[in-house]
Design an enzyme around this catalytic site. Structure first.
Site, PDB file in Angstrom:
ATOM      1  N   GLY A  63       0.588  -0.823   0.290  1.00 59.46           N
ATOM      2  CA  GLY A  63      -0.061   0.146   0.047  1.00 59.46           C
ATOM      3  C   GLY A  63       0.774   1.304  -0.049  1.00 59.46           C
ATOM      4  O   GLY A  63       0.803   2.161  -0.246  1.00 59.46           O
ATOM      5  N   THR A  86      -1.575  -2.576  -3.706  1.00 54.05           N
ATOM      6  CA  THR A  86      -2.580  -3.783  -4.466  1.00 54.05           C
ATOM      7  C   THR A  86      -2.147  -3.691  -5.688  1.00 54.05           C
ATOM      8  O   THR A  86      -2.971  -2.329  -5.890  1.00 54.05           O
ATOM      9  CB  THR A  86      -3.921  -3.973  -3.992  1.00 54.05           C
ATOM     10  N   ASN A 111      -7.767   4.719   6.004  1.00 53.96           N
ATOM     11  CA  ASN A 111      -7.543   5.334   4.453  1.00 53.96           C
ATOM     12  C   ASN A 111      -8.711   4.179   3.632  1.00 53.96           C
ATOM     13  O   ASN A 111      -9.273   3.129   4.659  1.00 53.96           O
ATOM     14  CB  ASN A 111      -6.663   4.672   3.693  1.00 53.96           C
ATOM     15  N   ARG A 112      -9.690   5.786   3.099  1.00 53.38           N
ATOM     16  CA  ARG A 112     -10.500   4.322   2.123  1.00 53.38           C
ATOM     17  C   ARG A 112      -9.813   4.493   0.714  1.00 53.38           C
ATOM     18  O   ARG A 112     -10.492   5.484   0.374  1.00 53.38           O
ATOM     19  CB  ARG A 112     -11.795   4.402   2.290  1.00 53.38           C
ATOM     20  N   PHE A 115      -8.056   0.726  -3.723  1.00 49.80           N
ATOM     21  CA  PHE A 115      -7.030   0.555  -4.758  1.00 49.80           C
ATOM     22  C   PHE A 115      -6.415   1.338  -6.008  1.00 49.80           C
ATOM     23  O   PHE A 115      -6.422   1.117  -6.754  1.00 49.80           O
ATOM     24  CB  PHE A 115      -7.426  -0.785  -5.270  1.00 49.80           C
ATOM     25  N   THR A 181     -13.047  -2.232  -1.244  1.00 48.86           N
ATOM     26  CA  THR A 181     -12.849  -2.700  -2.067  1.00 48.86           C
ATOM     27  C   THR A 181     -14.402  -3.220  -2.250  1.00 48.86           C
ATOM     28  O   THR A 181     -14.336  -4.400  -1.674  1.00 48.86           O
ATOM     29  CB  THR A 181     -12.256  -3.355  -2.951  1.00 48.86           C
ATOM     30  N   LYS A 220      -3.420 -12.545   2.443  1.00 44.00           N
ATOM     31  CA  LYS A 220      -3.148 -11.395   3.079  1.00 44.00           C
ATOM     32  C   LYS A 220      -5.022 -11.198   3.707  1.00 44.00           C
ATOM     33  O   LYS A 220      -6.317 -11.330   2.694  1.00 44.00           O
ATOM     34  CB  LYS A 220      -3.387 -10.628   2.690  1.00 44.00           C
ATOM     35  N   ASN A 249      -4.227  -7.026   7.470  1.00 49.41           N
ATOM     36  CA  ASN A 249      -4.849  -6.182   7.292  1.00 49.41           C
ATOM     37  C   ASN A 249      -5.760  -4.619   7.898  1.00 49.41           C
ATOM     38  O   ASN A 249      -5.213  -5.134   9.073  1.00 49.41           O
ATOM     39  CB  ASN A 249      -5.926  -6.064   5.849  1.00 49.41           C
ATOM     40  N   GLY A 300      -0.134  -2.804  13.427  1.00 49.05           N
ATOM     41  CA  GLY A 300       0.524  -1.829  14.745  1.00 49.05           C
ATOM     42  C   GLY A 300       1.970  -1.206  15.445  1.00 49.05           C
ATOM     43  O   GLY A 300       1.648  -1.463  16.238  1.00 49.05           O
TER      44      GLY A 300
END
Ligand code: FMN
Length: 342
Positions: A63, A86, A111-112, A115, A181, A220, A249, A300
């Site tokens: 990412g 990704t 975050n949004r 991709f 997604t 993942k 994730n 983390g």
């Protein structure tokens, strides 16, 4: 250079702008041969996992470099492996901005992005240009689906990406856990996952014969799973002879951030509030898998001690992303040194 001095300047900027500037500055510094000003790679403990030789067990999580545009400069920070992506079959812009938020009091991000990436062909061109792979560095390529591919046809997208990245990857990660997604995480359900893994592993067998090289496949997973769900996923991964599992994730939960600015933004939460939850998933996987495949622990990590806690829970390797935003490149050396001592 001390990241502590740079951080307030970066934090004064919009997070995506700061991200782009930082990657650009890293790439330029590297191109000038000045990477040693940013970080001095630490001597690490070598690890063999998935049949690959890792100079140390500390990786960059997917990412940060979605297009593989900055591989060599990131590798120069001392990571034992780099995961890019990704990536998706076709380029796509991702969600509208703003779509990335800092929660500094919690050392977290939401975050949004969805991709946002230049597509798999552009990623492959970037990898071809990088020295890292040619020099034998361990490069993971994380693959996903385009937002407008119906979820029933998701396997097609993973197969397109797998074929295109195969020759260029040390390992390939099948990402079924991004919360940004629509319906992607449904691929973690037993029915959907069984079908997807059958398709991916059968294509891998074909590609291995064609290329005379077996590229390991990692899957993942999300942190937002029950112990039973994690156990069923583990059973399927073993059944389909997947080579590794990456946990985890970002989370859709908001534990530990309630009341903070941006805490109610839609998206995946990463950073310190995710540590305990994602480490618990590593522990559950470790119990279910009983050594059947290596676990890559991510979520983390903000110190060498956090990295060690993932290993103690059963991880063979670790990765981080958000820790880089809050601690800077010195976190790499700190984790590498922590994993090199008992
Ligand atoms: C801004 C941002 C973008 C991310 N993009 C991806 C991605 O494209 N693919 C993926 O598998 N994980 C992605 N992740 C998840 C990270 O790889 C990692 O699993 C997660 O953030 C937890 O680790 P951390 O707390 O060290 O950040 C992203 C995380 C962040 C913060």
């Amino acid at each position: 250079m001390h990241y502590a001095l740079l951080r307030p300047l970066l934090f004064a900027l919009d997070p995506e702008r700061a991200h782009a500037l930082t990657l650009d500055a890293l790439a330029r510094t590297h191109a000038l041969g000045l990477s040693s000003l940013v970080a001095a790679p630490a001597a690490g403990r070598r690890i063999v996992a998935m049949g690959l030789d890792f100079p140390n067990g500390v990786g960059l999580a997917a990412g940060m470099d979605k297009n593989g545009a900055c591989i060599d400069a990131l590798a120069a920070l001392g990571f034992g492996f780099i995961e890019i992506g990704t990536t998706t079959p076709r380029p796509q812009p991702g969600n509208p901005q703003p779509r990335m938020f800092r929660l500094p009091e919690a050392r977290a991000l939401i975050n949004r992005l969805g991709f946002n990436n230049g597509g798999v062909d552009a990623l492959v061109r970037n990898v071809e240009r990088s020295r890292f792979r040619r020099d034998g560095g361990v490069l993971g390529i994380n693959i996903g689906k385009n937002f407008d591919t119906p979820i029933e046809r998701a396997a097609d997208d993973y197969l397109i990406c797998l074929r295109k990245v195969y020759a260029h990857a040390s390992y390939v990660t099948v990402n079924i856990s991004s919360p940004n997604t629509a319906n992607l995480r449904d691929l973690q359900s037993s029915d959907a996952l069984g079908g997807l893994l059958a398709a991916v592993m059968s294509e891998r067998a074909t590609l291995a014969a064609q290329h005379a090289r077996t590229v390991p496949i990692a899957v993942k997973i999300a942190p937002d799973l029950s112990r039973e769900q994690v156990a069923s996923i583990a059973t399927l991964l073993v059944e389909h002879r997947v080579d590794a599992v990456i946990a985890t994730n970002t989370t859709i939960a908001r534990d530990g951030v309630a009341g903070l600015r941006h805490a109610t933004e839609t998206g995946g939460l990463s950073g310190a509030p995710l540590l305990a939850k994602s480490t618990e998933v590593v522990r559950w996987l470790s119990e279910s898998l009983a050594g059947a495949m290596p676990i890559i622990g991510v979520g983390g990590i903000a110190s060498g001690a956090d990295a060690k806690s993932k290993i103690a829970a059963g991880a063979a390797l670790v990765q981080f992303y958000t820790g880089m935003v809050y601690r800077g490149p010195e976190l790499v050396g700190e984790c590498v040194r922590a994993l090199a001592t008992d």
